[in-house]
Design a protein around this motif. Structure first.
Motif, short mmCIF file in Angstrom:
data_model
loop_
_atom_site.label_atom_id
_atom_site.label_comp_id
_atom_site.label_asym_id
_atom_site.label_seq_id
_atom_site.Cartn_x
_atom_site.Cartn_y
_atom_site.Cartn_z
N LEU A 160 1.49 -3.39 17.31
CA LEU A 160 0.51 -2.63 16.37
C LEU A 160 0.50 -2.73 15.37
CD1 LEU A 160 0.99 0.95 17.46
CD2 LEU A 160 -0.78 -0.63 17.99
N LYS A 161 -0.75 -4.16 15.05
CA LYS A 161 -0.89 -5.19 13.78
C LYS A 161 -1.46 -4.29 12.43
CE LYS A 161 -2.53 -8.99 11.26
NZ LYS A 161 -2.56 -11.06 11.95
N ILE A 162 -2.56 -3.99 13.19
CA ILE A 162 -2.93 -2.78 12.43
C ILE A 162 -2.94 -1.56 11.59
CG2 ILE A 162 -5.18 -1.34 11.87
CD1 ILE A 162 -6.59 -3.93 13.96
N VAL A 163 -1.99 -1.37 12.45
CA VAL A 163 -1.67 0.30 12.40
C VAL A 163 -0.26 -0.64 11.28
CG1 VAL A 163 -0.01 1.73 13.00
CG2 VAL A 163 -1.96 1.58 14.67
N THR A 164 0.42 -1.70 11.39
CA THR A 164 1.58 -1.73 10.50
C THR A 164 0.65 -2.05 9.18
OG1 THR A 164 2.91 -2.45 12.01
CG2 THR A 164 3.55 -2.96 9.80
N MET A 165 -0.17 -2.13 9.52
CA MET A 165 -1.16 -2.69 7.92
C MET A 165 -0.55 -1.76 7.45
SD MET A 165 -3.72 -6.16 9.05
CE MET A 165 -5.05 -5.72 8.09
N ILE A 166 -1.27 -0.51 8.00
CA ILE A 166 -1.95 0.11 7.39
C ILE A 166 -1.08 1.23 6.84
CG2 ILE A 166 -2.77 2.82 7.78
CD1 ILE A 166 -4.77 1.28 9.85
N LEU A 167 0.31 1.00 7.18
CA LEU A 167 1.99 2.02 6.82
C LEU A 167 1.88 1.04 5.45
CD1 LEU A 167 3.37 3.09 9.98
CD2 LEU A 167 2.24 4.60 8.54
N TYR A 168 1.73 0.26 5.59
CA TYR A 168 2.24 -0.29 4.21
C TYR A 168 1.79 -0.63 3.51
CZ TYR A 168 5.58 -4.04 7.58
OH TYR A 168 6.35 -4.48 8.38
N GLU A 169 0.53 -0.35 3.54
CA GLU A 169 -0.85 0.01 2.32
C GLU A 169 -0.73 1.42 1.32
OE1 GLU A 169 -4.23 -1.35 -0.41
OE2 GLU A 169 -2.20 -2.05 0.34
N VAL A 170 -0.20 2.26 2.74
CA VAL A 170 0.12 4.06 2.65
C VAL A 170 1.25 3.58 1.67
CG1 VAL A 170 0.94 6.49 3.03
CG2 VAL A 170 -0.92 4.88 4.26
N LEU A 171 1.96 3.30 1.64
CA LEU A 171 3.62 3.09 1.43
C LEU A 171 3.16 1.93 -0.45
CD1 LEU A 171 6.25 1.82 4.33
CD2 LEU A 171 5.93 3.53 2.63
N ARG A 172 2.92 1.36 -0.30
CA ARG A 172 2.18 0.42 -1.80
C ARG A 172 1.82 1.59 -2.36
NH1 ARG A 172 -1.57 -1.74 -4.46
NH2 ARG A 172 -3.16 -1.42 -3.22
N LEU A 173 0.43 2.43 -2.19
CA LEU A 173 0.20 3.28 -3.20
C LEU A 173 0.32 4.19 -3.51
CD1 LEU A 173 -3.80 2.53 -1.70
CD2 LEU A 173 -2.65 1.73 -3.31
N TYR A 174 1.78 5.17 -2.45
CA TYR A 174 2.21 6.33 -2.20
C TYR A 174 3.62 6.52 -1.70
CZ TYR A 174 -2.42 8.53 -2.50
OH TYR A 174 -3.79 8.55 -2.88
N PRO A 175 4.01 5.47 -2.54
CA PRO A 175 5.48 4.69 -2.24
C PRO A 175 6.27 6.15 -2.08
CG PRO A 175 5.13 4.22 -4.92
CD PRO A 175 3.48 4.39 -4.09
N PRO A 176 7.65 6.49 -1.47
CA PRO A 176 8.51 8.35 -1.88
C PRO A 176 9.29 8.28 -2.56
CG PRO A 176 8.56 6.45 0.48
CD PRO A 176 7.79 5.68 0.12
N ALA A 177 9.28 6.78 -3.60
CA ALA A 177 9.71 7.14 -4.96
C ALA A 177 9.23 6.91 -5.99
CB ALA A 177 11.48 6.95 -4.59
N ASN A 178 8.85 7.37 -6.81
CA ASN A 178 8.21 6.71 -7.84
C ASN A 178 8.83 6.12 -8.49
OD1 ASN A 178 9.23 8.24 -9.69
ND2 ASN A 178 7.91 9.87 -9.35
N ALA A 179 10.36 5.46 -8.36
CA ALA A 179 11.29 4.92 -9.16
C ALA A 179 12.45 4.57 -9.34
CB ALA A 179 11.11 5.28 -11.16
N ILE A 180 12.88 3.32 -9.45
CA ILE A 180 14.53 3.30 -9.02
C ILE A 180 15.14 3.02 -10.18
CG2 ILE A 180 16.12 1.45 -8.40
CD1 ILE A 180 13.42 0.17 -6.35
N ILE A 181 15.91 3.72 -10.38
CA ILE A 181 16.91 3.41 -11.79
C ILE A 181 18.33 3.39 -11.09
CG2 ILE A 181 18.11 5.12 -13.88
CD1 ILE A 181 15.82 7.57 -12.64
N ARG A 182 19.11 2.16 -12.31
CA ARG A 182 19.82 1.87 -12.55
C ARG A 182 20.60 1.81 -14.08
NH1 ARG A 182 19.19 1.99 -8.12
NH2 ARG A 182 19.48 0.39 -6.20
N ALA A 183 21.80 1.53 -14.23
CA ALA A 183 22.81 1.66 -15.19
C ALA A 183 23.96 0.97 -14.82
CB ALA A 183 23.11 3.10 -15.06
#
Length: 514
Positions: free
Chosen positions: A371-394
Protein backbone atom coordinates in the motif's frame (compact mmCIF):
# COMPACT_ATOMS: atom_id res chain seq x y z
CA UNK A 1 18.91 21.42 78.03
CA UNK A 2 22.23 20.89 76.20
CA UNK A 3 20.61 18.21 74.00
CA UNK A 4 17.85 20.61 72.95
CA UNK A 5 20.41 23.27 72.11
CA UNK A 6 22.32 20.78 69.94
CA UNK A 7 19.13 19.62 68.21
CA UNK A 8 18.10 23.23 67.60
CA UNK A 9 21.54 23.93 66.14
CA UNK A 10 21.24 20.92 63.82
CA UNK A 11 17.78 22.01 62.65
CA UNK A 12 19.04 25.54 62.00
CA UNK A 13 21.99 24.15 60.02
CA UNK A 14 19.68 21.91 57.97
CA UNK A 15 17.32 24.82 57.30
CA UNK A 16 20.26 27.01 56.26
CA UNK A 17 21.55 24.36 53.82
CA UNK A 18 18.05 23.85 52.41
CA UNK A 19 17.55 27.61 52.00
CA UNK A 20 20.95 27.96 50.33
CA UNK A 21 20.07 25.18 47.88
CA UNK A 22 16.75 26.84 47.06
CA UNK A 23 18.42 30.22 46.50
CA UNK A 24 21.05 28.59 44.28
CA UNK A 25 18.62 26.55 42.16
CA UNK A 26 15.96 29.26 41.89
CA UNK A 27 18.12 32.39 41.48
CA UNK A 28 21.92 32.07 41.40
CA UNK A 29 22.19 29.25 38.86
CA UNK A 30 19.48 30.57 36.49
CA UNK A 31 21.09 34.03 36.45
CA UNK A 32 24.50 32.48 35.78
CA UNK A 33 23.11 30.43 32.87
CA UNK A 34 21.32 33.48 31.48
CA UNK A 35 24.58 35.47 31.38
CA UNK A 36 26.31 32.51 29.72
CA UNK A 37 23.70 32.34 26.95
CA UNK A 38 23.56 36.10 26.36
CA UNK A 39 27.35 36.31 26.04
CA UNK A 40 26.98 34.01 23.01
CA UNK A 41 24.46 36.33 21.40
CA UNK A 42 21.33 34.36 22.29
CA UNK A 43 18.14 36.26 23.06
CA UNK A 44 15.36 35.51 25.53
CA UNK A 45 13.19 37.12 28.20
CA UNK A 46 14.92 38.10 31.45
CA UNK A 47 14.64 35.37 34.07
CA UNK A 48 11.66 35.77 36.42
CA UNK A 49 11.87 34.14 39.84
CA UNK A 50 10.26 30.68 40.11
CA UNK A 51 7.95 30.81 37.08
CA UNK A 52 10.15 32.09 34.26
CA UNK A 53 7.94 32.14 31.13
CA UNK A 54 5.50 29.47 32.35
CA UNK A 55 2.61 31.86 33.10
CA UNK A 56 2.87 33.58 29.71
CA UNK A 57 3.17 30.22 27.96
CA UNK A 58 0.01 28.77 29.50
CA UNK A 59 -1.88 32.04 29.19
CA UNK A 60 -1.25 32.03 25.44
CA UNK A 61 -2.23 28.36 25.20
CA UNK A 62 -5.52 28.97 27.06
CA UNK A 63 -6.30 31.91 24.79
CA UNK A 64 -5.46 29.90 21.65
CA UNK A 65 -7.62 26.97 22.76
CA UNK A 66 -10.63 29.24 23.22
CA UNK A 67 -11.30 29.37 19.48
CA UNK A 68 -11.06 26.83 16.64
CA UNK A 69 -9.13 27.22 13.37
CA UNK A 70 -9.63 26.18 9.77
CA UNK A 71 -8.06 23.09 8.22
CA UNK A 72 -4.90 24.31 6.53
CA UNK A 73 -4.24 27.02 9.12
CA UNK A 74 -0.95 26.94 11.00
CA UNK A 75 -1.69 24.63 13.94
CA UNK A 76 1.47 25.81 15.73
CA UNK A 77 -0.38 29.06 16.48
CA UNK A 78 -2.91 27.00 18.43
CA UNK A 79 -0.78 24.23 19.94
CA UNK A 80 2.52 25.97 20.76
CA UNK A 81 1.66 29.69 20.40
CA UNK A 82 4.32 30.92 22.83
CA UNK A 83 7.16 28.99 21.19
CA UNK A 84 5.90 30.07 17.75
CA UNK A 85 5.88 33.75 18.73
CA UNK A 86 9.27 33.68 20.44
CA UNK A 87 10.99 32.04 17.47
CA UNK A 88 9.35 34.47 15.04
CA UNK A 89 10.59 37.36 17.19
CA UNK A 90 14.12 36.01 16.86
CA UNK A 91 14.38 34.76 20.44
CA UNK A 92 16.60 31.74 21.04
CA UNK A 93 15.54 30.55 24.48
CA UNK A 94 12.64 30.59 26.94
CA UNK A 95 12.35 29.89 30.66
CA UNK A 96 10.56 26.79 31.97
CA UNK A 97 10.67 27.83 35.60
CA UNK A 98 14.36 28.24 36.54
CA UNK A 99 15.60 26.25 33.53
CA UNK A 100 16.47 27.90 30.19
CA UNK A 101 15.24 25.97 27.16
CA UNK A 102 17.19 26.72 23.95
CA UNK A 103 15.47 26.32 20.57
CA UNK A 104 17.26 24.03 18.08
CA UNK A 105 15.90 23.92 14.51
CA UNK A 106 19.08 23.40 12.46
CA UNK A 107 19.12 19.80 11.08
CA UNK A 108 22.87 19.39 11.66
CA UNK A 109 22.48 20.31 15.33
CA UNK A 110 19.35 18.18 15.65
CA UNK A 111 21.29 15.21 14.25
CA UNK A 112 24.11 15.74 16.75
CA UNK A 113 21.71 16.01 19.70
CA UNK A 114 19.74 12.89 18.79
CA UNK A 115 22.82 10.88 17.79
CA UNK A 116 24.79 11.54 20.98
CA UNK A 117 22.20 10.23 23.40
CA UNK A 118 24.77 9.76 26.17
CA UNK A 119 25.63 13.48 26.12
CA UNK A 120 22.20 14.96 25.41
CA UNK A 121 19.80 13.19 27.73
CA UNK A 122 16.06 12.97 28.12
CA UNK A 123 14.73 15.61 30.47
CA UNK A 124 11.76 15.73 32.79
CA UNK A 125 11.57 19.30 34.14
CA UNK A 126 8.71 18.52 36.51
CA UNK A 127 9.15 15.24 38.47
CA UNK A 128 5.34 14.90 38.50
CA UNK A 129 5.75 13.58 34.95
CA UNK A 130 7.58 10.53 36.23
CA UNK A 131 4.29 8.98 37.37
CA UNK A 132 3.41 8.83 33.70
CA UNK A 133 6.66 8.92 31.72
CA UNK A 134 8.56 5.87 32.93
CA UNK A 135 10.37 2.87 31.51
CA UNK A 136 12.42 2.94 28.33
CA UNK A 137 11.49 6.49 27.34
CA UNK A 138 12.81 7.85 30.64
CA UNK A 139 15.89 5.70 31.31
CA UNK A 140 19.43 6.78 30.55
CA UNK A 141 22.86 5.22 30.13
CA UNK A 142 23.38 1.52 30.82
CA UNK A 143 19.84 1.01 32.12
CA UNK A 144 18.39 2.41 28.89
CA UNK A 145 20.73 0.20 26.79
CA UNK A 146 19.74 -2.89 28.78
CA UNK A 147 16.00 -2.22 28.51
CA UNK A 148 16.24 -1.39 24.80
CA UNK A 149 18.04 -4.69 24.19
CA UNK A 150 15.38 -6.66 26.09
CA UNK A 151 12.42 -4.88 24.48
CA UNK A 152 13.64 -4.88 20.85
CA UNK A 153 12.65 -8.55 20.19
CA UNK A 154 8.98 -7.71 20.86
CA UNK A 155 8.92 -5.42 17.82
CA UNK A 156 10.81 -7.55 15.26
CA UNK A 157 8.93 -8.03 12.01
CA UNK A 158 8.26 -11.72 12.62
CA UNK A 159 6.73 -10.94 16.02
CA UNK A 160 4.57 -8.18 14.52
CA UNK A 161 3.26 -10.62 11.92
CA UNK A 162 2.01 -12.86 14.73
CA UNK A 163 0.14 -9.89 16.23
CA UNK A 164 -1.82 -9.22 13.03
CA UNK A 165 -4.78 -11.46 14.04
CA UNK A 166 -5.18 -9.31 17.18
CA UNK A 167 -5.02 -6.13 15.03
CA UNK A 168 -7.57 -7.61 12.65
CA UNK A 169 -9.99 -8.70 15.39
CA UNK A 170 -10.04 -5.24 16.95
CA UNK A 171 -10.40 -3.44 13.60
CA UNK A 172 -13.16 -5.80 12.51
CA UNK A 173 -15.07 -4.95 15.69
CA UNK A 174 -14.90 -1.24 14.82
CA UNK A 175 -15.98 -1.79 11.21
CA UNK A 176 -18.94 -3.98 12.24
CA UNK A 177 -20.00 -1.35 14.79
CA UNK A 178 -19.97 1.36 12.11
CA UNK A 179 -21.74 -0.89 9.59
CA UNK A 180 -24.58 -1.35 12.08
CA UNK A 181 -24.81 2.41 12.55
CA UNK A 182 -25.12 3.13 8.81
CA UNK A 183 -27.23 0.08 7.89
CA UNK A 184 -30.64 1.80 8.09
CA UNK A 185 -30.07 5.02 6.16
CA UNK A 186 -26.81 4.24 4.39
CA UNK A 187 -25.02 7.01 6.25
CA UNK A 188 -24.65 8.49 9.72
CA UNK A 189 -22.62 10.99 11.73
CA UNK A 190 -19.95 9.57 14.05
CA UNK A 191 -17.38 11.16 16.34
CA UNK A 192 -14.47 8.95 15.30
CA UNK A 193 -12.09 10.17 18.03
CA UNK A 194 -13.50 8.08 20.93
CA UNK A 195 -13.91 5.20 18.46
CA UNK A 196 -10.19 5.25 17.65
CA UNK A 197 -9.26 5.63 21.31
CA UNK A 198 -11.29 2.50 22.06
CA UNK A 199 -9.88 0.69 19.04
CA UNK A 200 -6.24 1.32 19.86
CA UNK A 201 -6.70 0.58 23.56
CA UNK A 202 -8.31 -2.73 22.54
CA UNK A 203 -5.38 -3.49 20.20
CA UNK A 204 -2.73 -2.69 22.80
CA UNK A 205 -4.63 -4.66 25.45
CA UNK A 206 -4.76 -7.74 23.19
CA UNK A 207 -1.19 -7.46 21.94
CA UNK A 208 0.28 -6.59 25.35
CA UNK A 209 -1.59 -9.08 27.50
CA UNK A 210 -3.20 -11.62 25.16
CA UNK A 211 -5.96 -13.45 26.99
CA UNK A 212 -5.84 -10.87 29.80
CA UNK A 213 -6.89 -7.99 27.55
CA UNK A 214 -10.14 -7.33 29.44
CA UNK A 215 -8.06 -6.62 32.53
CA UNK A 216 -5.84 -4.52 30.29
CA UNK A 217 -8.75 -2.29 29.34
CA UNK A 218 -9.26 -1.27 32.96
CA UNK A 219 -5.57 -0.39 33.22
CA UNK A 220 -5.86 1.79 30.15
CA UNK A 221 -8.83 3.68 31.64
CA UNK A 222 -6.77 4.41 34.75
CA UNK A 223 -3.75 5.52 32.72
CA UNK A 224 -5.94 7.83 30.65
CA UNK A 225 -7.14 9.44 33.89
CA UNK A 226 -3.55 9.72 35.10
CA UNK A 227 -2.60 11.41 31.83
CA UNK A 228 -5.30 14.06 32.30
CA UNK A 229 -4.34 14.61 35.94
CA UNK A 230 -0.65 14.93 35.03
CA UNK A 231 -1.45 17.44 32.28
CA UNK A 232 -3.41 19.48 34.84
CA UNK A 233 -0.51 19.35 37.33
CA UNK A 234 2.02 20.46 34.72
CA UNK A 235 0.11 23.67 34.01
CA UNK A 236 1.57 25.32 37.09
CA UNK A 237 5.08 26.23 38.15
CA UNK A 238 7.05 23.45 39.80
CA UNK A 239 8.37 23.99 43.32
CA UNK A 240 10.83 21.44 44.75
CA UNK A 241 9.02 18.89 46.91
CA UNK A 242 5.51 20.10 46.04
CA UNK A 243 4.64 16.73 44.48
CA UNK A 244 4.80 15.24 48.01
CA UNK A 245 2.20 17.66 49.42
CA UNK A 246 -1.11 15.77 49.89
CA UNK A 247 -3.29 18.06 47.79
CA UNK A 248 -6.50 16.67 46.30
CA UNK A 249 -4.86 16.44 42.85
CA UNK A 250 -1.68 14.80 44.15
CA UNK A 251 -3.58 12.24 46.24
CA UNK A 252 -5.72 11.22 43.27
CA UNK A 253 -2.61 10.84 41.10
CA UNK A 254 -0.94 8.68 43.76
CA UNK A 255 -4.03 6.48 44.12
CA UNK A 256 -4.47 5.98 40.37
CA UNK A 257 -0.78 5.14 39.93
CA UNK A 258 -0.97 2.69 42.85
CA UNK A 259 -4.02 0.97 41.32
CA UNK A 260 -2.33 0.70 37.90
CA UNK A 261 0.78 -0.89 39.41
CA UNK A 262 -1.28 -3.31 41.50
CA UNK A 263 -3.29 -4.46 38.46
CA UNK A 264 -0.16 -4.92 36.36
CA UNK A 265 1.54 -6.80 39.18
CA UNK A 266 -1.30 -9.35 39.28
CA UNK A 267 -1.03 -10.03 35.53
CA UNK A 268 2.79 -10.25 35.58
CA UNK A 269 2.91 -12.54 38.62
CA UNK A 270 0.34 -14.83 37.02
CA UNK A 271 2.48 -15.01 33.87
CA UNK A 272 5.62 -15.65 35.97
CA UNK A 273 3.89 -18.54 37.72
CA UNK A 274 2.83 -20.06 34.39
CA UNK A 275 6.40 -19.84 33.07
CA UNK A 276 7.75 -21.51 36.25
CA UNK A 277 5.36 -24.40 35.56
CA UNK A 278 6.92 -24.83 32.14
CA UNK A 279 4.23 -23.15 30.05
CA UNK A 280 5.51 -21.38 26.94
CA UNK A 281 5.49 -17.59 26.93
CA UNK A 282 2.70 -16.07 24.85
CA UNK A 283 3.42 -14.17 21.63
CA UNK A 284 2.09 -10.96 23.18
CA UNK A 285 4.30 -8.03 24.21
CA UNK A 286 4.39 -9.04 27.86
CA UNK A 287 5.23 -12.67 27.05
CA UNK A 288 8.02 -11.70 24.63
CA UNK A 289 9.45 -9.19 27.11
CA UNK A 290 9.44 -11.71 29.96
CA UNK A 291 10.97 -14.43 27.79
CA UNK A 292 13.70 -12.03 26.65
CA UNK A 293 14.30 -11.00 30.26
CA UNK A 294 14.57 -14.59 31.53
CA UNK A 295 16.95 -15.50 28.72
CA UNK A 296 19.21 -12.54 29.53
CA UNK A 297 19.32 -13.46 33.24
CA UNK A 298 20.07 -17.12 32.43
CA UNK A 299 22.88 -16.20 30.02
CA UNK A 300 24.58 -14.31 32.86
CA UNK A 301 24.52 -17.19 35.33
CA UNK A 302 21.11 -16.32 36.81
CA UNK A 303 22.35 -12.87 37.81
CA UNK A 304 19.08 -10.95 38.18
CA UNK A 305 20.94 -7.64 38.03
CA UNK A 306 21.39 -8.30 34.30
CA UNK A 307 17.65 -8.30 33.69
CA UNK A 308 14.57 -6.34 34.75
CA UNK A 309 12.94 -6.56 38.14
CA UNK A 310 9.18 -6.48 38.70
CA UNK A 311 9.07 -2.68 38.99
CA UNK A 312 10.92 -2.38 35.67
CA UNK A 313 8.47 -4.69 33.89
CA UNK A 314 5.52 -2.75 35.33
CA UNK A 315 6.98 0.53 34.04
CA UNK A 316 7.51 -0.92 30.55
CA UNK A 317 3.92 -2.18 30.49
CA UNK A 318 2.71 1.35 31.32
CA UNK A 319 4.65 2.69 28.35
CA UNK A 320 3.28 -0.06 26.07
CA UNK A 321 -0.11 1.36 26.90
CA UNK A 322 0.46 5.08 26.72
CA UNK A 323 2.79 5.25 23.72
CA UNK A 324 1.20 2.36 21.82
CA UNK A 325 -2.37 3.52 22.24
CA UNK A 326 -1.93 7.26 21.98
CA UNK A 327 0.36 7.41 18.93
CA UNK A 328 -1.89 5.30 16.71
CA UNK A 329 -5.20 6.84 17.80
CA UNK A 330 -4.05 10.40 17.01
CA UNK A 331 -2.51 9.25 13.71
CA UNK A 332 -5.81 7.64 12.67
CA UNK A 333 -8.02 10.53 13.74
CA UNK A 334 -6.02 13.16 11.81
CA UNK A 335 -5.80 10.84 8.81
CA UNK A 336 -9.59 10.52 8.73
CA UNK A 337 -10.01 14.28 9.16
CA UNK A 338 -7.62 15.11 6.32
CA UNK A 339 -9.03 12.44 4.00
CA UNK A 340 -12.53 13.67 4.84
CA UNK A 341 -11.39 17.11 3.70
CA UNK A 342 -9.28 15.94 0.72
CA UNK A 343 -11.71 13.59 -1.05
CA UNK A 344 -9.32 13.12 -3.99
CA UNK A 345 -6.70 11.47 -1.79
CA UNK A 346 -9.38 9.41 -0.06
CA UNK A 347 -10.49 8.10 -3.46
CA UNK A 348 -6.89 7.30 -4.48
CA UNK A 349 -6.28 5.44 -1.22
CA UNK A 350 -9.51 3.43 -1.57
CA UNK A 351 -8.67 2.52 -5.17
CA UNK A 352 -5.30 1.18 -4.01
CA UNK A 353 -6.84 -0.80 -1.14
CA UNK A 354 -9.46 -2.31 -3.47
CA UNK A 355 -6.81 -3.27 -6.03
CA UNK A 356 -4.85 -5.14 -3.35
CA UNK A 357 -7.63 -6.61 -1.17
CA UNK A 358 -10.90 -6.11 -3.01
CA UNK A 359 -13.96 -5.23 -0.92
CA UNK A 360 -14.09 -8.37 1.20
CA UNK A 361 -10.66 -10.06 1.16
CA UNK A 362 -9.08 -10.15 4.64
CA UNK A 363 -6.28 -7.65 5.13
CA UNK A 364 -2.90 -9.42 5.53
CA UNK A 365 0.76 -8.53 6.02
CA UNK A 366 2.09 -8.86 2.45
CA UNK A 367 -0.79 -6.80 1.06
CA UNK A 368 -0.27 -4.04 3.65
CA UNK A 369 3.35 -3.73 2.51
CA UNK A 370 2.13 -3.00 -1.04
CA UNK A 371 0.00 0.00 0.00
CA UNK A 372 2.25 2.78 -1.28
CA UNK A 373 -0.38 5.56 -1.43
CA UNK A 374 -1.73 4.73 2.03
CA UNK A 375 1.83 4.85 3.37
CA UNK A 376 2.45 8.24 1.73
CA UNK A 377 -0.73 9.59 3.33
CA UNK A 378 0.23 8.34 6.80
CA UNK A 379 3.72 9.85 6.49
CA UNK A 380 2.25 13.22 5.50
CA UNK A 381 -0.24 13.15 8.38
CA UNK A 382 2.63 12.44 10.78
CA UNK A 383 4.49 15.41 9.31
CA UNK A 384 1.61 17.87 9.71
CA UNK A 385 0.27 16.42 12.97
CA UNK A 386 3.21 14.77 14.79
CA UNK A 387 2.09 12.95 17.96
CA UNK A 388 4.58 14.95 20.08
CA UNK A 389 5.18 18.60 19.19
CA UNK A 390 8.71 18.78 20.62
CA UNK A 391 11.77 16.76 21.64
CA UNK A 392 13.58 17.93 24.79
CA UNK A 393 17.11 17.06 25.87
CA UNK A 394 19.33 18.27 28.73
CA UNK A 395 23.02 18.41 29.53
CA UNK A 396 24.52 17.70 32.95
CA UNK A 397 27.81 19.43 32.14
CA UNK A 398 28.91 22.24 29.83
CA UNK A 399 28.65 20.80 26.33
CA UNK A 400 29.65 21.96 22.86
CA UNK A 401 26.97 21.88 20.14
CA UNK A 402 28.30 23.33 16.89
CA UNK A 403 29.23 26.93 17.73
CA UNK A 404 27.04 26.89 20.83
CA UNK A 405 28.39 26.16 24.31
CA UNK A 406 25.44 24.81 26.29
CA UNK A 407 25.70 25.52 30.04
CA UNK A 408 25.29 22.66 32.51
CA UNK A 409 21.65 22.25 33.55
CA UNK A 410 20.18 23.89 30.44
CA UNK A 411 17.72 22.18 28.12
CA UNK A 412 17.55 22.00 24.34
CA UNK A 413 14.19 21.84 22.59
CA UNK A 414 13.60 20.67 19.03
CA UNK A 415 10.11 22.00 18.14
CA UNK A 416 9.07 19.12 15.88
CA UNK A 417 5.90 20.86 14.76
CA UNK A 418 7.85 23.87 13.47
CA UNK A 419 10.68 21.82 11.92
CA UNK A 420 8.11 19.71 10.04
CA UNK A 421 6.59 22.82 8.48
CA UNK A 422 9.72 24.88 7.83
CA UNK A 423 9.60 26.19 4.20
CA UNK A 424 13.42 26.17 4.03
CA UNK A 425 13.40 22.41 4.66
CA UNK A 426 10.15 21.34 2.98
CA UNK A 427 9.48 24.02 0.35
CA UNK A 428 6.96 26.83 0.11
CA UNK A 429 4.10 24.31 0.31
CA UNK A 430 5.32 23.04 3.71
CA UNK A 431 1.99 23.74 5.46
CA UNK A 432 -0.09 22.04 2.74
CA UNK A 433 -1.33 18.43 2.72
CA UNK A 434 0.68 16.88 -0.13
CA UNK A 435 1.32 13.15 0.37
CA UNK A 436 3.09 13.02 -2.99
CA UNK A 437 6.17 14.54 -1.35
CA UNK A 438 6.77 11.03 0.10
CA UNK A 439 6.46 9.24 -3.27
CA UNK A 440 10.14 8.25 -3.08
CA UNK A 441 10.17 7.62 0.65
CA UNK A 442 11.14 9.70 3.66
CA UNK A 443 14.76 10.25 2.61
CA UNK A 444 13.79 12.17 -0.56
CA UNK A 445 10.88 14.15 0.90
CA UNK A 446 12.85 17.03 2.45
CA UNK A 447 16.16 18.76 1.87
CA UNK A 448 17.54 17.04 4.96
CA UNK A 449 16.58 13.62 6.34
CA UNK A 450 16.79 14.84 9.95
CA UNK A 451 13.87 17.17 9.24
CA UNK A 452 11.31 14.39 9.76
CA UNK A 453 10.95 13.38 13.40
CA UNK A 454 7.49 11.97 14.20
CA UNK A 455 9.09 9.06 16.07
CA UNK A 456 12.29 10.84 17.06
CA UNK A 457 15.60 9.97 15.43
CA UNK A 458 18.89 8.23 16.17
CA UNK A 459 19.50 5.52 18.80
CA UNK A 460 16.42 6.54 20.80
CA UNK A 461 13.99 6.45 17.87
CA UNK A 462 10.66 5.00 19.00
CA UNK A 463 10.96 1.22 19.24
CA UNK A 464 7.25 0.81 18.44
CA UNK A 465 7.05 2.88 15.23
CA UNK A 466 6.52 -0.16 12.97
CA UNK A 467 3.84 -1.44 15.35
CA UNK A 468 1.99 1.89 15.13
CA UNK A 469 2.25 2.18 11.34
CA UNK A 470 1.17 -1.43 10.75
CA UNK A 471 -1.87 -0.99 13.01
CA UNK A 472 -2.80 2.30 11.33
CA UNK A 473 -2.47 0.77 7.83
CA UNK A 474 -4.72 -2.15 8.74
CA UNK A 475 -7.38 0.05 10.35
CA UNK A 476 -7.41 2.52 7.45
CA UNK A 477 -7.49 -0.23 4.82
CA UNK A 478 -10.47 -1.94 6.46
CA UNK A 479 -12.33 1.36 6.85
CA UNK A 480 -11.75 2.26 3.18
CA UNK A 481 -13.05 -1.18 2.13
CA UNK A 482 -16.42 -0.47 3.76
CA UNK A 483 -17.00 3.29 3.90
CA UNK A 484 -16.54 6.62 2.24
CA UNK A 485 -16.58 9.62 4.56
CA UNK A 486 -16.60 13.39 4.74
CA UNK A 487 -16.34 16.02 7.46
CA UNK A 488 -19.63 16.74 9.21
CA UNK A 489 -20.96 20.32 9.12
CA UNK A 490 -20.64 20.10 12.93
CA UNK A 491 -16.91 19.33 12.77
CA UNK A 492 -14.72 21.84 14.60
CA UNK A 493 -11.01 21.85 13.77
CA UNK A 494 -9.28 22.28 17.12
CA UNK A 495 -6.01 20.35 17.54
CA UNK A 496 -4.50 20.76 20.99
CA UNK A 497 -1.58 19.27 22.87
CA UNK A 498 -2.44 16.92 25.75
CA UNK A 499 0.47 14.47 25.93
CA UNK A 500 -0.06 14.10 22.17
CA UNK A 501 -1.85 16.14 19.50
CA UNK A 502 -5.54 15.43 20.17
CA UNK A 503 -8.75 16.91 18.67
CA UNK A 504 -10.13 19.15 21.42
CA UNK A 505 -13.77 18.84 20.35
CA UNK A 506 -13.70 15.38 18.81
CA UNK A 507 -13.79 14.53 15.11
CA UNK A 508 -17.31 14.36 13.67
CA UNK A 509 -17.52 12.71 10.24
CA UNK A 510 -20.35 11.50 8.02
CA UNK A 511 -19.88 7.82 7.12
CA UNK A 512 -21.41 6.42 3.92
CA UNK A 513 -21.81 2.71 3.29
CA UNK A 514 -20.09 1.47 0.12
Amino acid sequence: MAIWVVLAGILVAIAAVWAANIVNSMWVRPRRMEKHLRRQGLRGNPYRLFTGDIKENYSMIRQALSKPINIGDDIALRCIPFYHRMINLGYNFVWMGPIPRVFITNPAQIKEILSKNYEFRKSVTNPVSRLLITGLVDHEGEKWAKHRKLINPAFHQEKLKKMLPAFYESCRGLVVKWQNLVSENGSCEVDVWPCFSSLTSDVISRTAFGSSYEEGKRIFQLLDELLLLTTQALQSAYFPGFRFVPTKLNKRMWNVDKEVKAALKVIINRREEAMRKGEAANDDLLGILMESNHREIKEHGNDHKCGMNLADVIDECKIFYLAGQETTSVLLVWTMVLLGHHSDWQARAREEVMSVFGQSKPVEFEGLNRLKIVTMILYEVLRLYPPANAIIRAVSKETKLGDLLVPAGAQLIVPTLLVHQDPELWGEDAKEFKPERFAEGVSKAASNQVSYLPFGWGPRICVGQNFALLEAKMALAMILQSFSFELSPTYTHAPHNAFSLRPQHGAHLILHKI
